[in-house]
Design an enzyme around this catalytic site. Structure first.
Site, PDB file in Angstrom:
ATOM      1  N   GLU A   1      44.337  12.746 -33.254  1.00 47.21           N
ATOM      2  CA  GLU A   1      43.457  13.634 -34.018  1.00 47.21           C
ATOM      3  C   GLU A   1      43.630  15.072 -33.554  1.00 47.21           C
ATOM      4  OE1 GLU A   1      41.816  14.437 -36.381  1.00 47.21           O
ATOM      5  OE2 GLU A   1      40.225  13.085 -36.977  1.00 47.21           O
ATOM      6  N   ASP A   2      43.306  16.000 -34.436  1.00 45.17           N
ATOM      7  CA  ASP A   2      43.371  17.407 -34.043  1.00 45.17           C
ATOM      8  C   ASP A   2      42.120  17.833 -33.276  1.00 45.17           C
ATOM      9  OD1 ASP A   2      41.753  17.201 -36.309  1.00 45.17           O
ATOM     10  OD2 ASP A   2      42.806  18.727 -37.458  1.00 45.17           O
TER      11      ASP A   2
ATOM     12  N   ASP B   1      34.658  16.794 -33.912  1.00 48.07           N
ATOM     13  CA  ASP B   1      33.551  17.720 -34.102  1.00 48.07           C
ATOM     14  C   ASP B   1      32.259  16.896 -34.131  1.00 48.07           C
ATOM     15  OD1 ASP B   1      32.302  20.149 -34.696  1.00 48.07           O
ATOM     16  OD2 ASP B   1      32.644  19.974 -36.837  1.00 48.07           O
TER      17      ASP B   1
ATOM     18  N   PHE C   1      34.617  27.862 -34.442  1.00 46.34           N
ATOM     19  CA  PHE C   1      35.489  27.370 -35.488  1.00 46.34           C
ATOM     20  C   PHE C   1      36.913  27.831 -35.207  1.00 46.34           C
ATOM     21  CE2 PHE C   1      37.444  26.586 -39.512  1.00 46.34           C
ATOM     22  CZ  PHE C   1      36.887  25.364 -39.838  1.00 46.34           C
TER      23      PHE C   1
ATOM     24  N   ARG D   1      47.119  27.083 -41.279  1.00 47.73           N
ATOM     25  CA  ARG D   1      47.598  26.041 -40.367  1.00 47.73           C
ATOM     26  C   ARG D   1      48.834  26.498 -39.591  1.00 47.73           C
ATOM     27  NH1 ARG D   1      44.978  21.128 -41.759  1.00 47.73           N
ATOM     28  NH2 ARG D   1      44.506  20.891 -43.956  1.00 47.73           N
TER      29      ARG D   1
END
Ligand code: IMP
Ligand code: MG
Length: 176
Positions: free
Chosen positions: A100-101, A104, A153, A166
């Protein structure tokens, strides 16, 4: 040097810092799976960047597969996760490593883990590049974490705002 595609942001991790941490994660993962075969599940699109760098640092026999889920619009989680693209591989009886990146709220990973555990893998672990622990609404953690970050963020190195940015070659964060 900060990218001028996007305003009001600062560098959080440079490419050098990212690659250094990925090398360490790769060593740890290689040790844990010594002699085992792996199915690496890249969660598109964000984790594509992290996955391609990470797998080059994992010294195991592996198959790389992809899954796409969507959970976000803009910068706020909708809480509704939809499976947009499924795996090609049958993971029953296999060692699965989800890449996963970022974690959250934890909702995406929770949905994914439940879905993949239903398919009876031999083992299921998670590696995430970033972890925003204070945002968690679902009680769950990754097995391997690149960096724990505050509630900011992030953009770049796979992280997007409405699918953009990205490609920025570092991890930045938006200044409020
Ligand atoms: P969760 O379901 O709330 O844990 O959200 C996980 C997903 O939200 C990640 O896979 C990202 O696609 C997205 N996300 C969460 N935080 C950020 C961020 O700071 N920047 C970009 N995307 C984010
Ligand atoms: Mg996203």
């Amino acid at each position: 040097m900060e990218n001028n595609l996007i305003k009001n942001h600062k560098v959080l991790y440079t490419m050098e810092e990212i690659q250094k941490r990925i090398k360490e994660l790769g060593e740890e993962i290689s040790n844990d799976y010594k002699g085992e075969e792996l199915i690496v599940v890249c969660i598109l699109k964000g984790a594509a960047f992290f996955t391609t760098d990470l797998v080059k640092n994992i010294d195991c026999e592996m198959i790389i597969d992809f899954m796409r889920v969507s959970s976000y619009t803009g910068t706020e989680s909708s809480g509704i996760i939809t499976l947009k693209q499924d795996l090609e591989e049958d993971i029953e009886g296999k060692n699965v490593l989800i890449v996963e990146d970022i974690i959250d709220t934890g909702r995406t990973l929770n949905t994914l883990k439940t879905e993949l555990l239903n398919r009876n893998p031999k083992s299921l672990k998670v590696v995430t590049l970033l972890d925003k622990k204070e945002r968690r609404v679902v009680d769950l953690d990754a097995d391997y974490v690149g960096f724990s970050i505050p509630n900011k963020f992030v953009v770049g190195y796979g992280f997007d705002i409405d699918e953009k940015y990205r490609n920025i070659p570092y991890i930045g964060y938006i200044e409020n």
